[in-house]
Design a protein around this motif. Sequence first.
Motif, PDB file in Angstrom:
ATOM      1  N   VAL A  25       1.325   4.229  -2.841  1.00 31.23           N
ATOM      2  CA  VAL A  25       1.202   5.665  -2.569  1.00 31.23           C
ATOM      3  C   VAL A  25       2.449   6.404  -3.021  1.00 31.23           C
ATOM      4  O   VAL A  25       2.384   7.443  -3.694  1.00 31.23           O
ATOM      5  CB  VAL A  25       0.944   5.896  -1.060  1.00 31.23           C
ATOM      6  CG1 VAL A  25       1.024   7.364  -0.729  1.00 31.23           C
ATOM      7  CG2 VAL A  25      -0.409   5.356  -0.675  1.00 31.23           C
TER       8      VAL A  25
ATOM      9  N   ALA B 203      -1.265   7.455   5.214  1.00 29.54           N
ATOM     10  CA  ALA B 203      -1.284   6.859   3.869  1.00 29.54           C
ATOM     11  C   ALA B 203      -2.471   7.383   3.085  1.00 29.54           C
ATOM     12  O   ALA B 203      -2.348   7.777   1.917  1.00 29.54           O
ATOM     13  CB  ALA B 203      -1.361   5.333   3.986  1.00 29.54           C
TER      14      ALA B 203
ATOM     15  N   LEU C 298       5.217   5.858   6.008  1.00 31.69           N
ATOM     16  CA  LEU C 298       4.019   5.030   6.012  1.00 31.69           C
ATOM     17  C   LEU C 298       4.291   3.621   6.504  1.00 31.69           C
ATOM     18  O   LEU C 298       3.429   2.986   7.104  1.00 31.69           O
ATOM     19  CB  LEU C 298       3.418   4.962   4.604  1.00 31.69           C
ATOM     20  CG  LEU C 298       2.924   6.280   4.047  1.00 31.69           C
ATOM     21  CD1 LEU C 298       2.249   6.064   2.713  1.00 31.69           C
ATOM     22  CD2 LEU C 298       1.970   6.936   5.013  1.00 31.69           C
TER      23      LEU C 298
ATOM     24  N   MET D  60       0.836  -1.197   0.000  1.00 29.05           N
ATOM     25  CA  MET D  60       0.000   0.000   0.000  1.00 29.05           C
ATOM     26  C   MET D  60       0.879   1.258   0.000  1.00 29.05           C
ATOM     27  O   MET D  60       0.688   2.182  -0.803  1.00 29.05           O
ATOM     28  CB  MET D  60      -0.895  -0.014   1.233  1.00 29.05           C
ATOM     29  CG  MET D  60      -1.814   1.167   1.338  1.00 29.05           C
ATOM     30  SD  MET D  60      -2.704   1.164   2.901  1.00 29.05           S
ATOM     31  CE  MET D  60      -1.402   1.546   4.052  1.00 29.05           C
TER      32      MET D  60
ATOM     33  N   PHE E  87      -1.729  11.006   2.036  1.00 29.63           N
ATOM     34  CA  PHE E  87      -0.811  11.151   0.897  1.00 29.63           C
ATOM     35  C   PHE E  87      -1.459  10.677  -0.395  1.00 29.63           C
ATOM     36  O   PHE E  87      -1.322  11.320  -1.438  1.00 29.63           O
ATOM     37  CB  PHE E  87       0.483  10.382   1.158  1.00 29.63           C
ATOM     38  CG  PHE E  87       1.429  11.135   2.029  1.00 29.63           C
ATOM     39  CD1 PHE E  87       2.016  12.306   1.576  1.00 29.63           C
ATOM     40  CD2 PHE E  87       1.741  10.684   3.288  1.00 29.63           C
ATOM     41  CE1 PHE E  87       2.896  13.008   2.378  1.00 29.63           C
ATOM     42  CE2 PHE E  87       2.619  11.376   4.088  1.00 29.63           C
ATOM     43  CZ  PHE E  87       3.207  12.546   3.645  1.00 29.63           C
ATOM     44  N   ALA E  88      -2.149   9.544  -0.288  1.00 29.06           N
ATOM     45  CA  ALA E  88      -2.793   9.037  -1.498  1.00 29.06           C
ATOM     46  C   ALA E  88      -3.816  10.041  -1.999  1.00 29.06           C
ATOM     47  O   ALA E  88      -3.885  10.344  -3.199  1.00 29.06           O
ATOM     48  CB  ALA E  88      -3.459   7.691  -1.196  1.00 29.06           C
TER      49      ALA E  88
ATOM     50  N   GLY F 225      -2.934  14.803  -9.097  1.00 30.96           N
ATOM     51  CA  GLY F 225      -3.021  14.199 -10.433  1.00 30.96           C
ATOM     52  C   GLY F 225      -4.212  14.738 -11.195  1.00 30.96           C
ATOM     53  O   GLY F 225      -4.102  15.140 -12.364  1.00 30.96           O
TER      54      GLY F 225
ATOM     55  N   VAL G 293       3.021  11.562 -10.193  1.00 31.60           N
ATOM     56  CA  VAL G 293       2.371  12.869 -10.348  1.00 31.60           C
ATOM     57  C   VAL G 293       3.405  13.983 -10.367  1.00 31.60           C
ATOM     58  O   VAL G 293       3.405  14.858 -11.233  1.00 31.60           O
ATOM     59  CB  VAL G 293       1.358  13.081  -9.201  1.00 31.60           C
ATOM     60  CG1 VAL G 293       0.849  14.498  -9.208  1.00 31.60           C
ATOM     61  CG2 VAL G 293       0.214  12.112  -9.337  1.00 31.60           C
TER      62      VAL G 293
ATOM     63  N   ILE H 152      -3.459  18.182 -12.370  1.00 31.89           N
ATOM     64  CA  ILE H 152      -2.567  18.215 -13.522  1.00 31.89           C
ATOM     65  C   ILE H 152      -3.311  17.836 -14.787  1.00 31.89           C
ATOM     66  O   ILE H 152      -3.171  18.471 -15.833  1.00 31.89           O
ATOM     67  CB  ILE H 152      -1.369  17.265 -13.276  1.00 31.89           C
ATOM     68  CG1 ILE H 152      -0.469  17.850 -12.208  1.00 31.89           C
ATOM     69  CG2 ILE H 152      -0.595  17.029 -14.548  1.00 31.89           C
ATOM     70  CD1 ILE H 152       0.600  16.913 -11.752  1.00 31.89           C
TER      71      ILE H 152
ATOM     72  N   ALA I   2      -2.058  12.905  -3.605  1.00 33.42           N
ATOM     73  CA  ALA I   2      -1.524  12.544  -4.917  1.00 33.42           C
ATOM     74  C   ALA I   2      -2.628  12.478  -5.953  1.00 33.42           C
ATOM     75  O   ALA I   2      -2.476  12.981  -7.080  1.00 33.42           O
ATOM     76  CB  ALA I   2      -0.806  11.196  -4.816  1.00 33.42           C
ATOM     77  N   ILE I   3      -3.744  11.903  -5.563  1.00 35.93           N
ATOM     78  CA  ILE I   3      -4.842  11.775  -6.535  1.00 35.93           C
ATOM     79  C   ILE I   3      -5.381  13.150  -6.902  1.00 35.93           C
ATOM     80  O   ILE I   3      -5.619  13.463  -8.076  1.00 35.93           O
ATOM     81  CB  ILE I   3      -5.954  10.872  -5.945  1.00 35.93           C
ATOM     82  CG1 ILE I   3      -5.434   9.441  -5.879  1.00 35.93           C
ATOM     83  CG2 ILE I   3      -7.209  10.949  -6.789  1.00 35.93           C
ATOM     84  CD1 ILE I   3      -6.300   8.523  -5.067  1.00 35.93           C
TER      85      ILE I   3
ATOM     86  N   PHE J  65       5.661  13.928 -13.498  1.00 39.43           N
ATOM     87  CA  PHE J  65       4.953  14.435 -14.674  1.00 39.43           C
ATOM     88  C   PHE J  65       4.883  15.962 -14.634  1.00 39.43           C
ATOM     89  O   PHE J  65       5.185  16.656 -15.603  1.00 39.43           O
ATOM     90  CB  PHE J  65       3.547  13.845 -14.725  1.00 39.43           C
ATOM     91  CG  PHE J  65       2.742  14.342 -15.884  1.00 39.43           C
ATOM     92  CD1 PHE J  65       2.956  13.822 -17.159  1.00 39.43           C
ATOM     93  CD2 PHE J  65       1.814  15.353 -15.729  1.00 39.43           C
ATOM     94  CE1 PHE J  65       2.240  14.291 -18.243  1.00 39.43           C
ATOM     95  CE2 PHE J  65       1.093  15.828 -16.800  1.00 39.43           C
ATOM     96  CZ  PHE J  65       1.310  15.290 -18.063  1.00 39.43           C
TER      97      PHE J  65
ATOM     98  N   LEU K  39       2.734   6.518  -6.797  1.00 38.84           N
ATOM     99  CA  LEU K  39       1.706   7.433  -7.303  1.00 38.84           C
ATOM    100  C   LEU K  39       2.153   8.882  -7.145  1.00 38.84           C
ATOM    101  O   LEU K  39       2.114   9.686  -8.086  1.00 38.84           O
ATOM    102  CB  LEU K  39       0.413   7.182  -6.530  1.00 38.84           C
ATOM    103  CG  LEU K  39      -0.847   7.897  -7.010  1.00 38.84           C
ATOM    104  CD1 LEU K  39      -1.174   7.436  -8.418  1.00 38.84           C
ATOM    105  CD2 LEU K  39      -2.003   7.600  -6.083  1.00 38.84           C
ATOM    106  N   LEU K  40       2.647   9.180  -5.948  1.00 39.33           N
ATOM    107  CA  LEU K  40       3.129  10.536  -5.680  1.00 39.33           C
ATOM    108  C   LEU K  40       4.248  10.900  -6.646  1.00 39.33           C
ATOM    109  O   LEU K  40       4.258  11.977  -7.248  1.00 39.33           O
ATOM    110  CB  LEU K  40       3.666  10.614  -4.258  1.00 39.33           C
ATOM    111  CG  LEU K  40       2.764  11.182  -3.170  1.00 39.33           C
ATOM    112  CD1 LEU K  40       3.525  11.194  -1.860  1.00 39.33           C
ATOM    113  CD2 LEU K  40       2.346  12.587  -3.533  1.00 39.33           C
TER     114      LEU K  40
END
Lengths: 177, 99, 816
Positions: free
Chosen positions: A112, C797, B22, A108, C800-801, C808, A119, C811, C804-805, A122, A115-116
């Motif tokens: 994360v 978690a 985490l 998990m 942060f997720a 994203g 992003v 962007i 990030a989403i 990019f 993913l970070l």
Amino acid sequence: MNSVLAAVSQDADIVVAQNVFFGVIAVSMLYAAIRVVTTSNVVHAALWLVVALAGVAANFILLGSEFVAVTQVLVYIGAVVVLFLFGVMLTRASLGDDESVAQEKRSMAAVVGVLLFGVMAFALIDTWSDDRLVIDEPQQVTEVSDSIFSQYIIPFEAISVLLLAALIGAIVVARQD
Amino acid sequence: MLLNQFLLLAAALFCIGVYGVLVRKNGMLVLMSVELILNAVNINLVAFGALTDDVGGEVFALFTIAVAAAEVGIGLAIVLLMYRNRRSIDLSEADLMKG
Amino acid sequence: MNALLAAALPVFTEGPSEVSSVTREANWFLENAFIIPLLPAISFLLILFFGKRMPKKGAEFGIAAVGIAFVLALITGAAWLDHRDNFDGQLSESPATGIEPAHDDHADDGHADDGHEDEGHEDEGEDEHAIGVVADDGSTSSDEVALAVEAEGDGHGEEGHAYVAVQNSTQWLQSGGIEFSAGTLVDGLSVMMLFVVTLISLLVHIYSTDYVSGDRRYTHFFAFLSLFTASMLFFVLSDNILQMIVGWELVGVCSFALIGHWWEEKPNSDAALKAFLTNRVGDVGLLVGMITLFFAAGGGQTFDTLSITNTINQGGVSHTALVVAAAALMAAVMSKSGQFILHTWLPDAMAGPTPVSALIHAATMVVAGIYMVARLYPVFWEGMQIPGSSINLLATVGAVTLVGAGLLAFVQTDIKKVLAYSTVSQLGYMAMALGVGAWTAAVFHLFTHAFFKANLFLGSGSVAHAVHSFDMKKDMGGMRTFMPQTYKTFIIGSVALAGVFPLAGFWSKDEILVGTGGWGIFGGTGGPGSYTFHLTMGMIGAALTAAYMTRCVYLTFHGEYRGGDHGHDDDHAHAHDDAAHHGDPHESGPRILYPLYILSGFSILIGLVNLPPGFQLVPESWQERFLHFIEPAGASYFPAVGHATPSWSLAIISSLIAFGGAGLAYWYYFVKVDGLARSTGQKLTELPNGLVTTNAWARAGHKVLVEKYYLDHLYTGIIAGATKGPIARAANWTNTHLIDGVVNTAGETAVRTGRQVYDKIDQGLIEGFINGSGRVSDATGQELRRINSGKVQNYAAILFAGAAILAGAFIVILAL
């Protein structure tokens, strides 16, 4: 004419050298950082942290900020890491292996993290892909200090108060009574 | 040198730090991961300072270092207190904030 | 930021205008007034570090520092008197334009229909800003040079010197083009406050050496007394609004620490918290108001009080900005100076030691709000449209406070709470006076009130010292035989507070009533506006004050002594737990009595410093000294406040009203209740409570008062409950219904359905499926529950997720 050419080639040499140096630093830094977050031994983690932080300091030198680099070495490697080692000794908790973490949690967190990074990468490539840094001479320390004590005096004062508060806070929290 | 090589390096360092925060159970190791995150930010500050030829980036990197030092002090104090109270610094055991 | 604010507020930001009524060079004592707050500040540190090792446990530092500060304040005051009359240093004299021999301003009662022009001198005071100030005493100033010129044939033979404040300011730091300075501003107002604060603080220090002797935090107590004195002096001397905020907050912190001096008991620490939190409400207003002033009047460049008030006074700031600033500052005044609806902390603050109540909650801290209004008067003058109106927020809040708190004082059984509500009520007078434009009257009342209220508080402390309780009904009564000296001083204080001629309270209260400009039937008119409603409230307040003080005096000092058999077990008199001597109460020692004597002396005499004009018993040069030395009449940073003409008839009527109130209370307590108690031989507390028991309306009114208008219920029950409750309930509901509910309902439904099916249809075939589905739903619920696990890292978690989403998504949206 000749001298100009020589200068250009010399500059190019420097740039190449900088890039090579950067590559070496970056790889070792990233490796050290990964070890910090994966090694099962707390003391090893602290020592790997030294490598990562030293890499950051080297990056500062590449960017021409000698003063920040020196501060980084003094404060981080000199003080913070030592503090960590003291913390490890004082807590005496698991000098050996950090207990195994559930694989589920690892994956998990990895998702994360990736993913970070995706992003951010990019966004960075999209925005800054053609900005070049030309570092011809290091930043003067006098400029830094002038700036701190004139333009940034209020943040500086605020940081001073913060440090004092942290000092008192740490004593209060950790005091034994 | 490209600006982006520093920024991407910082981003990678940041994400590794996040991963550490985490995943780690040991409070000390979480604090170390936080240090990684802060250093990633510092790289960004200095790199942008170099790009714009502004001394402000460096100044704020210095401020960040000072704040990070304070943070480590407090953080370790808290870890110590936790150890004293529970004989363990395992964060997964600290779940009093349960809903 | 600046641009943002400039866009948001229709203000002029071309920068502050030059202040003319200020000098940097004056008498040494006026220039170096900063020493006065510095002394107690040093004393605070000394007590903190060395106090416990000293023979007197640190009290000597406090007394010495405040004593020296008092002497310095006296010298500064004397220097100011000289400066006010004789200063003609740095300002160049301008030729007097259109000065005519001043006729007697008080004779013409032009009704101040336009407040910008003072009565009498419209012919020359009307230049573009209508700032040409004509002070009441005939001194005049023009717009550019606020310099008064000797007016021939002046009614009082005043010296024609201008009112020039002394400012000594030094740059503290500079950042982003804004200069932050620190300094002192010495003018009549601050000199007066210096005198009041240092004197009362000195007396309270001396008093406390006896009162809290033997307390376990004796040294701590003196440290905070010193710090409080230092902060208050710092506040009154501040020359810029930033410094004022700092002083204001420091005063609040000290108040918190001192109210909670005996924090081991829950009510005390609750009271301290309540005081602090209520004050925070006002502090937000203060901050907003000051920031508005900084951008609107300081041009986003200066915090300097004088240039801000000066700019406003010259009309350089839009009315809208001033309304915003005045309203925001009003919140600060309401909380700090205990104005109605935010006053609830003040009576609770009586949980602190009595000397603290005297110093902080009577004489000095609570007047900080009044002082702030007086200091920034142009803001309110313009923002509230004080001149020429007949009602405004400041005056109305004051008027409501003064009557509302006066009523509340009737139902208190705790002597200190009576005095606390009395303080609230008197602060209402001051706020009302400022609101109706009677600036000098308000400041004068602040001045006199400090003395007699400190006297009363210390007197009540003296009584409590003897009976170890503050409860008038249970533990007092008949104290005059035990404590004749305290009784005398308390009577003097009460009479002064009630406003009986010729004690201090009479002069200041009468001046306020006159200042309302009221009904116009007494001749006592000519105030800036005509505030009929406020005059009525003031009259009612006068009667109430006299009546509740009569009640308080009766319950405390007359009748039968009701204490004694209760033992000395009351919580309040902590300091003396160890020395719980039994038997009859006795008179207090000299360290308690001498401050009382001194304060009584002031309560009698201090009113004489501002005898009204036309008071024929004394030479004219004795009249209105206070007005002359304190009010910045003619200064370019002060609005042209009008002065009402005093009237004999109003004074007599208000006195009669006060006597009426006192007489009614006297009749009820001294004649009726006392007689009843004597004839039945019962104690006061056992008597049927007269009207309240027989009349339903009276009972309802009494209940409302006992419940303090239900304000505390409103705050804790309704407002706090309404915010806290739903959040907690929503969270709880989510937990019990949504998460557990999903689990349970799903599981139960499934199981129940299953059972039905099991019973009715085939057992063998479907059984497995049923149980399985039940288990599945249960597991789903458990899965959902895990999100709320209490494990911080899981939350991190998700954070942060989520970040990030979101980034994203951002962007992607940008890139498209």
